[in-house]
Design a protein around this motif. Structure first.
Motif, PDB file in Angstrom:
ATOM      1  N   GLN A 113      -0.444   0.223 -20.378  1.00 29.50           N
ATOM      2  CA  GLN A 113       0.225   1.521 -20.442  1.00 29.50           C
ATOM      3  C   GLN A 113       1.598   1.394 -19.803  1.00 29.50           C
ATOM      4  O   GLN A 113       1.746   0.795 -18.737  1.00 29.50           O
ATOM      5  CB  GLN A 113      -0.577   2.605 -19.718  1.00 29.50           C
ATOM      6  CG  GLN A 113      -1.850   3.016 -20.441  1.00 29.50           C
ATOM      7  CD  GLN A 113      -2.530   4.195 -19.779  1.00 29.50           C
ATOM      8  OE1 GLN A 113      -2.516   4.339 -18.557  1.00 29.50           O
ATOM      9  NE2 GLN A 113      -3.145   5.059 -20.579  1.00 29.50           N
ATOM     10  N   ASP A 114       2.589   1.966 -20.464  1.00 30.54           N
ATOM     11  CA  ASP A 114       3.954   1.977 -19.953  1.00 30.54           C
ATOM     12  C   ASP A 114       4.376   3.411 -19.683  1.00 30.54           C
ATOM     13  O   ASP A 114       4.277   4.260 -20.573  1.00 30.54           O
ATOM     14  CB  ASP A 114       4.916   1.345 -20.959  1.00 30.54           C
ATOM     15  CG  ASP A 114       4.652  -0.140 -21.136  1.00 30.54           C
ATOM     16  OD1 ASP A 114       4.530  -0.823 -20.104  1.00 30.54           O
ATOM     17  OD2 ASP A 114       4.561  -0.609 -22.281  1.00 30.54           O
ATOM     18  N   PRO A 115       4.834   3.719 -18.471  1.00 29.99           N
ATOM     19  CA  PRO A 115       5.294   5.083 -18.189  1.00 29.99           C
ATOM     20  C   PRO A 115       6.439   5.467 -19.119  1.00 29.99           C
ATOM     21  O   PRO A 115       7.311   4.652 -19.436  1.00 29.99           O
ATOM     22  CB  PRO A 115       5.781   5.001 -16.730  1.00 29.99           C
ATOM     23  CG  PRO A 115       5.090   3.804 -16.167  1.00 29.99           C
ATOM     24  CD  PRO A 115       4.934   2.838 -17.304  1.00 29.99           C
ATOM     25  N   SER A 144      10.145   3.949 -23.115  1.00 33.12           N
ATOM     26  CA  SER A 144       9.122   3.532 -22.156  1.00 33.12           C
ATOM     27  C   SER A 144       9.746   2.600 -21.138  1.00 33.12           C
ATOM     28  O   SER A 144      10.814   2.028 -21.350  1.00 33.12           O
ATOM     29  CB  SER A 144       7.968   2.820 -22.878  1.00 33.12           C
ATOM     30  OG  SER A 144       8.377   1.544 -23.320  1.00 33.12           O
ATOM     31  N   VAL A 155       2.620   8.549 -20.610  1.00 32.14           N
ATOM     32  CA  VAL A 155       2.556   7.098 -20.795  1.00 32.14           C
ATOM     33  C   VAL A 155       2.418   6.800 -22.276  1.00 32.14           C
ATOM     34  O   VAL A 155       1.949   7.625 -23.056  1.00 32.14           O
ATOM     35  CB  VAL A 155       1.366   6.469 -20.029  1.00 32.14           C
ATOM     36  CG1 VAL A 155       1.534   6.634 -18.531  1.00 32.14           C
ATOM     37  CG2 VAL A 155       0.044   7.055 -20.505  1.00 32.14           C
ATOM     38  N   THR A 168       0.508   4.053 -24.615  1.00 35.96           N
ATOM     39  CA  THR A 168      -0.570   3.074 -24.528  1.00 35.96           C
ATOM     40  C   THR A 168      -0.499   2.117 -25.706  1.00 35.96           C
ATOM     41  O   THR A 168      -0.374   2.536 -26.854  1.00 35.96           O
ATOM     42  CB  THR A 168      -1.944   3.770 -24.517  1.00 35.96           C
ATOM     43  OG1 THR A 168      -1.999   4.710 -23.454  1.00 35.96           O
ATOM     44  CG2 THR A 168      -3.061   2.750 -24.350  1.00 35.96           C
ATOM     45  N   THR A 218      11.266   1.100 -13.737  1.00 33.55           N
ATOM     46  CA  THR A 218      11.158   2.307 -14.557  1.00 33.55           C
ATOM     47  C   THR A 218      12.324   3.260 -14.385  1.00 33.55           C
ATOM     48  O   THR A 218      12.307   4.340 -14.923  1.00 33.55           O
ATOM     49  CB  THR A 218       9.856   3.049 -14.203  1.00 33.55           C
ATOM     50  OG1 THR A 218       9.898   3.451 -12.840  1.00 33.55           O
ATOM     51  CG2 THR A 218       8.641   2.178 -14.436  1.00 33.55           C
TER      52      THR A 218
END
Length: 303
Positions: A162-164, A243, A266, A268, A299
């Motif tokens: 998962q990437d914020p 992301s 997020v 996914t 981030t």
């Protein structure tokens, strides 16, 4: 029937125009037209309906187009496997990619595979999601990386990483007063979103997020690439989403990236594979992908 007949038909079937297909194949239009007519004569069916401004596939043509793609892909995979064995590889993993996956994590994953298992080759294929799902079911691919979680029977979707989500903001914008930007504030401005037809699975994740806002978002533009989204945001067309995995590749542009103040914000990425027992090579590939997924990503970019 020869392979060149299949390649010619695929080009015409995808372009739906003899002129564009001829340019794509670097041939003259008249010989291309004769090749397709010869193919239809050999098969005894009509594959294309000719119209003044192009062609369209008949039902038989639609089926034959998918099968022709399958034949050429199988041939390419046979060539790849033979070369891999000749080069000393013990096997090859066929990994499909669909949607906006990769960017940062994919190079790291491939590098880790080469470091830990140089004897196993990794062959990548880019394809739309329906083709990927069909390919998994017909043994064209061993696995796939995608942003889709709802699969047909026989295909397993495993959350991989998962990437914020981050907000892409042009310089000197009112949203920059927030270190973490509330979603309710973002939707007050026009948005530059990804075209649902170009990346259906990615757009579906964004739609779920936007439903959390009380306001109906205003879409300034739909785009098909991440780079175009960045360009339009930099030009002031609206606010975009990206992301954390993409941020390291975008620092050359005059844009600010801020995290969303929303816990569920997020994206996914899933690993898709056919149901059943996994090979040892694929299990190790999944383990490496999960380790790459734990990478810490920068981030935020500050002015």
């Amino acid at each position: 029937m020869k392979l060149r007949h299949l390649r010619c038909f695929i080009a015409v079937g995808e372009e739906l125009h003899f002129g564009r297909a001829a340019r794509r194949l670097h041939v003259e239009q008249s010989p291309l037209s004769r090749t397709i007519r010869q193919l239809e004569a050999d098969l005894g069916v009509t594959l294309l309906e000719r119209m003044p401004r192009g062609v369209c596939l008949t039902p038989a043509g639609q089926v034959f187009l998918e099968e022709a793609r399958h034949v050429l892909l199988t041939l390419e995979q046979a060539r790849t496997k033979a070369r891999a064995v000749a080069a000393g590889h013990q096997g090859t993993l066929r990994i499909a990619l669909t949607g906006f996956v990769g960017q940062v994590r994919l190079p790291a994953l491939l590098a880790l595979c080469r470091e830990e298992a140089p004897e196993v080759g990794v062959r990548l294929f880019e394809a739309p999601l329906p083709q990927v799902v069909g390919g998994l079911g017909s043994d064209l691919y061993d696995a796939a990386l995608a942003m889709a979680s709802v699969m047909e029977s026989g295909v397993v979707a495993m959350p991989l990483w998962q990437d914020p989500l981050v907000v892409v903001i042009p310089a000197r914008h009112p949203l920059l007063e927030h270190k973490r930007v509330p979603l309710e504030e973002v939707v007050r401005y026009p948005l530059v979103l990804f075209d649902p037809q170009a990346c259906e699975e990615c757009s579906r994740q964004f739609e779920r997020l936007l439903r959390l806002a009380e306001m109906l978002p205003i879409v300034a533009e739909y785009v098909t690439t991440h780079s175009l989204m960045l360009a339009l945001v930099a030009a002031g067309y609206g606010i975009g989403f990206s992301s954390a995995a993409h941020v390291p590749t975008c620092r050359q542009m005059e844009l600010i990236f801020r995290p969303l103040d929303e816990e569920s914000a997020v994206l996914t990425t899933y690993l898709l594979h056919p149901e059943g027992t996994l090979s040892g090579s694929l299990r190790h590939f999944i383990d490496r992908a999960q380790r790459v997924g734990h990478m810490t990503l920068d981030t935020q970019r500050t002015p």
